[in-house]
Scaffold this motif. Structure first.
Motif, PDB file in Angstrom:
ATOM      1  N   ARG A 127      28.644  36.782  34.044  1.00  0.00           N
ATOM      2  CA  ARG A 127      28.735  38.230  34.269  1.00  0.00           C
ATOM      3  C   ARG A 127      28.385  39.060  33.014  1.00  0.00           C
ATOM      4  O   ARG A 127      28.182  40.262  33.115  1.00  0.00           O
ATOM      5  CB  ARG A 127      30.147  38.613  34.722  1.00  0.00           C
ATOM      6  CG  ARG A 127      30.533  38.088  36.090  1.00  0.00           C
ATOM      7  CD  ARG A 127      31.877  38.708  36.481  1.00  0.00           C
ATOM      8  NE  ARG A 127      32.350  38.287  37.779  1.00  0.00           N
ATOM      9  CZ  ARG A 127      33.295  37.359  37.972  1.00  0.00           C
ATOM     10  NH1 ARG A 127      33.845  36.741  36.952  1.00  0.00           N
ATOM     11  NH2 ARG A 127      33.690  37.058  39.199  1.00  0.00           N
TER      12      ARG A 127
ATOM     13  N   SER B 102      44.203  35.664  38.666  1.00  0.00           N
ATOM     14  CA  SER B 102      44.264  36.923  39.416  1.00  0.00           C
ATOM     15  C   SER B 102      44.228  36.735  40.931  1.00  0.00           C
ATOM     16  O   SER B 102      44.191  37.721  41.655  1.00  0.00           O
ATOM     17  CB  SER B 102      43.102  37.826  38.989  1.00  0.00           C
ATOM     18  OG  SER B 102      41.886  37.310  39.489  1.00  0.00           O
TER      19      SER B 102
ATOM     20  N   HIS C 177      39.877  46.782  43.666  1.00  0.00           N
ATOM     21  CA  HIS C 177      38.547  47.318  43.367  1.00  0.00           C
ATOM     22  C   HIS C 177      37.552  46.177  43.315  1.00  0.00           C
ATOM     23  O   HIS C 177      37.835  45.100  42.822  1.00  0.00           O
ATOM     24  CB  HIS C 177      38.556  48.153  42.087  1.00  0.00           C
ATOM     25  CG  HIS C 177      39.274  47.509  40.951  1.00  0.00           C
ATOM     26  ND1 HIS C 177      40.646  47.556  40.820  1.00  0.00           N
ATOM     27  CD2 HIS C 177      38.817  46.789  39.907  1.00  0.00           C
ATOM     28  CE1 HIS C 177      40.997  46.898  39.740  1.00  0.00           C
ATOM     29  NE2 HIS C 177      39.904  46.409  39.162  1.00  0.00           N
TER      30      HIS C 177
ATOM     31  N   THR D 243      35.025  37.929  30.674  1.00  0.00           N
ATOM     32  CA  THR D 243      34.086  37.251  31.573  1.00  0.00           C
ATOM     33  C   THR D 243      34.373  37.545  33.045  1.00  0.00           C
ATOM     34  O   THR D 243      33.625  37.118  33.918  1.00  0.00           O
ATOM     35  CB  THR D 243      34.127  35.719  31.360  1.00  0.00           C
ATOM     36  OG1 THR D 243      35.494  35.285  31.530  1.00  0.00           O
ATOM     37  CG2 THR D 243      33.638  35.326  29.979  1.00  0.00           C
ATOM     38  N   GLY D 244      35.452  38.266  33.332  1.00  0.00           N
ATOM     39  CA  GLY D 244      35.808  38.568  34.724  1.00  0.00           C
ATOM     40  C   GLY D 244      35.056  39.779  35.247  1.00  0.00           C
ATOM     41  O   GLY D 244      34.271  40.418  34.530  1.00  0.00           O
ATOM     42  N   GLN D 245      35.309  40.108  36.508  1.00  0.00           N
ATOM     43  CA  GLN D 245      34.649  41.291  37.106  1.00  0.00           C
ATOM     44  C   GLN D 245      34.865  42.544  36.246  1.00  0.00           C
ATOM     45  O   GLN D 245      33.900  43.200  35.792  1.00  0.00           O
ATOM     46  CB  GLN D 245      35.203  41.565  38.508  1.00  0.00           C
ATOM     47  CG  GLN D 245      34.733  42.914  39.069  1.00  0.00           C
ATOM     48  CD  GLN D 245      35.410  43.326  40.362  1.00  0.00           C
ATOM     49  OE1 GLN D 245      34.818  43.193  41.415  1.00  0.00           O
ATOM     50  NE2 GLN D 245      36.639  43.827  40.293  1.00  0.00           N
ATOM     51  N   ASP D 246      36.132  42.893  35.994  1.00  0.00           N
ATOM     52  CA  ASP D 246      36.420  44.145  35.286  1.00  0.00           C
ATOM     53  C   ASP D 246      35.994  44.064  33.829  1.00  0.00           C
ATOM     54  O   ASP D 246      35.472  45.041  33.271  1.00  0.00           O
ATOM     55  CB  ASP D 246      37.929  44.451  35.339  1.00  0.00           C
ATOM     56  CG  ASP D 246      38.391  44.816  36.729  1.00  0.00           C
ATOM     57  OD1 ASP D 246      37.581  44.761  37.665  1.00  0.00           O
ATOM     58  OD2 ASP D 246      39.589  45.154  36.873  1.00  0.00           O
TER      59      ASP D 246
ATOM     60  N   VAL E 210      50.168  32.605  32.563  1.00  0.00           N
ATOM     61  CA  VAL E 210      48.960  33.349  32.174  1.00  0.00           C
ATOM     62  C   VAL E 210      49.045  34.827  32.565  1.00  0.00           C
ATOM     63  O   VAL E 210      48.633  35.704  31.802  1.00  0.00           O
ATOM     64  CB  VAL E 210      47.700  32.708  32.813  1.00  0.00           C
ATOM     65  CG1 VAL E 210      46.462  33.527  32.490  1.00  0.00           C
ATOM     66  CG2 VAL E 210      47.541  31.283  32.329  1.00  0.00           C
TER      67      VAL E 210
ATOM     68  N   MET F 175      44.861  32.599  26.583  1.00  0.00           N
ATOM     69  CA  MET F 175      46.067  33.422  26.584  1.00  0.00           C
ATOM     70  C   MET F 175      47.341  32.604  26.395  1.00  0.00           C
ATOM     71  O   MET F 175      48.414  33.169  26.240  1.00  0.00           O
ATOM     72  CB  MET F 175      46.155  34.242  27.875  1.00  0.00           C
ATOM     73  CG  MET F 175      45.163  35.382  27.988  1.00  0.00           C
ATOM     74  SD  MET F 175      45.049  36.493  26.563  1.00  0.00           S
ATOM     75  CE  MET F 175      46.723  37.092  26.409  1.00  0.00           C
TER      76      MET F 175
ATOM     77  N   LEU G 240      46.368  49.413  39.132  1.00  0.00           N
ATOM     78  CA  LEU G 240      45.125  49.575  39.879  1.00  0.00           C
ATOM     79  C   LEU G 240      45.232  48.947  41.269  1.00  0.00           C
ATOM     80  O   LEU G 240      45.722  47.826  41.425  1.00  0.00           O
ATOM     81  CB  LEU G 240      43.949  48.950  39.100  1.00  0.00           C
ATOM     82  CG  LEU G 240      43.255  49.922  38.118  1.00  0.00           C
ATOM     83  CD1 LEU G 240      44.243  50.562  37.157  1.00  0.00           C
ATOM     84  CD2 LEU G 240      42.134  49.227  37.378  1.00  0.00           C
ATOM     85  N   PHE G 241      44.762  49.690  42.257  1.00  0.00           N
ATOM     86  CA  PHE G 241      44.630  49.157  43.612  1.00  0.00           C
ATOM     87  C   PHE G 241      43.320  48.356  43.658  1.00  0.00           C
ATOM     88  O   PHE G 241      42.517  48.396  42.712  1.00  0.00           O
ATOM     89  CB  PHE G 241      44.687  50.301  44.625  1.00  0.00           C
ATOM     90  CG  PHE G 241      46.115  50.760  44.857  1.00  0.00           C
ATOM     91  CD1 PHE G 241      46.865  51.298  43.814  1.00  0.00           C
ATOM     92  CD2 PHE G 241      46.719  50.616  46.098  1.00  0.00           C
ATOM     93  CE1 PHE G 241      48.195  51.679  43.992  1.00  0.00           C
ATOM     94  CE2 PHE G 241      48.047  51.006  46.303  1.00  0.00           C
ATOM     95  CZ  PHE G 241      48.784  51.534  45.250  1.00  0.00           C
TER      96      PHE G 241
ATOM     97  N   ARG H  95      32.402  40.744  42.116  1.00  0.00           N
ATOM     98  CA  ARG H  95      33.717  40.280  42.545  1.00  0.00           C
ATOM     99  C   ARG H  95      33.683  38.759  42.750  1.00  0.00           C
ATOM    100  O   ARG H  95      32.691  38.202  43.254  1.00  0.00           O
ATOM    101  CB  ARG H  95      34.055  40.977  43.865  1.00  0.00           C
ATOM    102  CG  ARG H  95      35.421  40.708  44.417  1.00  0.00           C
ATOM    103  CD  ARG H  95      36.520  41.078  43.460  1.00  0.00           C
ATOM    104  NE  ARG H  95      37.677  41.643  44.128  1.00  0.00           N
ATOM    105  CZ  ARG H  95      38.910  41.561  43.637  1.00  0.00           C
ATOM    106  NH1 ARG H  95      39.143  40.940  42.490  1.00  0.00           N
ATOM    107  NH2 ARG H  95      39.919  42.131  44.283  1.00  0.00           N
TER     108      ARG H  95
END
Ligand code: NAP
Ligand code: GDD
Length: 336
Positions: free
Chosen positions: A42, A89, A183, A10-13, A104, A64, A180-181, A188
């Motif tokens: 999303r 995050s 993004h 369900t997150g951005q990525d 988490v 989790m 990952l840097f 977002r």
């Protein structure tokens, strides 16, 4: 047909990755948290009625923190690929909730690795590692740069990174770290600095907001475009061997640069609207993150296309659209 399991769908990525894998023909399973309100905004455009034959997206309730649930799900699904994206995050929030973040963002990786070892040992595993792990180590950062985390979030990700490597070395699992840097995208979360800026620029332009309060404008980041980064996740799991890869554009920009590009894209001078608020500063800041993506480029062929300044314009214009039309969804903007 290959099967993937995504935590954090369900997150951005997670939302872009689910789109990408469905496009590739995968059967996709995602872990979602039970919440008292809908948290699937999303991925709503990807939802498939469970009563329809041939559906390829299945959502499973779980958290989790719940090892037995993870074990049962993996035993049942037997995925070819597992993408572990779920995390608390937000770096600033991790100072307020260090224990929860450790649970988490850190310990949860051990839970899922153990579940894989016990019931799904042929699955390939992707760990969402982060440039935050480099923290105070100066740029450019690559796979050999020492970790020096500056937040409970960064320290939790370092723990997860090493657990992933340990399961690879101890049990021969196909377990890969993507470092990952930053993004970003129109999807977002609204409290990360890029989206906070682009949303404010759009709202100020439309007369819905007067001011924008921010913290440190001098921080340097290497911002890329999230849909391109989920493709890198997939490419890393298609490599012959599990490994650790930095994914970045290699280009530096300050928060101020991004702010200026976003406001200028709608004809505004940010200086008239932005004020400082120390509440957005971190007890320990990460001053500069700029990645060296040579290894991922050489070994997987991945390349970025969208630059951070293009991203500022793209996100600001998407926010203008969504302010004008609250049902706007960027799924018609991004297509694999
Ligand atoms: P995000 O938008 O914050 O998404 C986080 C996901 O984790 C959401 O689906 C969230 O569910 C889920 N989640 C949180 N706590 C959970 C729990 N206890 N049980 C199950 N699910 C839980 O993050 P993102 O930007 O997509 O990033 C994906 C991953 O990459 C994260 O691990 C992040 O730390 C890492 N990463 C991100 C970046 C970046 O720049 N975006 C860079 C490097 C690494 P809800 O929707 O229910 O909250
Ligand atoms: N969030 C936020 N809000 N950040 C601000 C603000 C503000 O009002 N004002 C200035 N900043 C600065 C922060 O101090 C930081 O230096 C920079 O903007 C970026 O902050 P975020 O957008 O919150 O991202 P981040 O770099 O801390 O963390 C993101 O990137 C990591 C990869 O390096 C997150 O996506 C992490 O999950 C990810 O691992």
């Amino acid at each position: 047909m290959r099967t993937a399991f995504i935590t954090g769908i369900t997150g951005q990525d997670g939302s872009y990755l689910a789109e990408f894998l469905l496009f590739k023909g995968y059967q996709v399973h995602g872990l979602i948290r039970r919440a008292s309100t809908f948290n699937t905004r999303r991925i709503d455009h990807l939802f498939q009625d469970p009563h329809v034959d041939g559906k390829r997206l299945t959502l499973h309730y779980g958290d989790m923190s719940d090892s037995s649930r993870l074990t049962t799900l993996l035993a049942t699904i037997q995925p070819d690929e597992i993408y572990h994206l779920a995390a608390q995050s937000h770096v600033r929030v991790s100072f307020d909730e260090p224990e929860h973040t450790g649970d988490v963002t850190g310990l949860s990786t051990t839970r899922i690795l153990e579940a894989i070892r016990l019931v799904s040992s042929e699955s390939k595993f992707y760990q969402a590692s982060s440039s935050e792990m480099f923290g105070a180590s100066p740029p450019p950062q690559n796979e050999l740069t020492p970790f020096y985390p500056r937040s409970p979030y960064g320290a939790s990700k370092v723990f997860s990174y090493w657990m992933t490597r340990n399961y690879r070395e101890a049990y021969g699992m196909f377990a890969t770290n993507g470092i990952l840097f930053n993004h970003e995208s129109p999807r977002r979360g609204e409290t990360f600095v890029t989206r906070k800026i682009t949303r404010a620029a759009a709202r100020i332009k439309l007369g819905m907001q007067d001011k924008l309060f921010l913290g440190n404008l001098d921080a340097v980041r290497d911002w890329g475009y999230a849909p391109e980064y989920v493709e890198a996740m997939w490419l890393m799991l298609q490599a012959d061997e599990p490994d650790d890869f930095v994914v970045a554009t290699g280009v530096a920009a300050t928060v101020k640069d991004f702010l200026q590009a976003s406001f200028e894209s709608v004809g505004l001078d940010y200086g008239k609207y932005v004020e400082f608020d120390s509440v957005y500063e971190r007890p320990t800041e990460v001053d500069a993150l700029v990645g060296d993506p040579t290894k991922v480029q050489t070994k997987t062929g991945w390349r970025h296309e969208v630059t951070s300044m293009e991203l500022a314009t793209k996100m600001t214009h998407a926010d203008l659209e969504s302010c004008r039309n609250p049902t706007f969804n960027d799924s018609h903007v991004w297509r694999y």
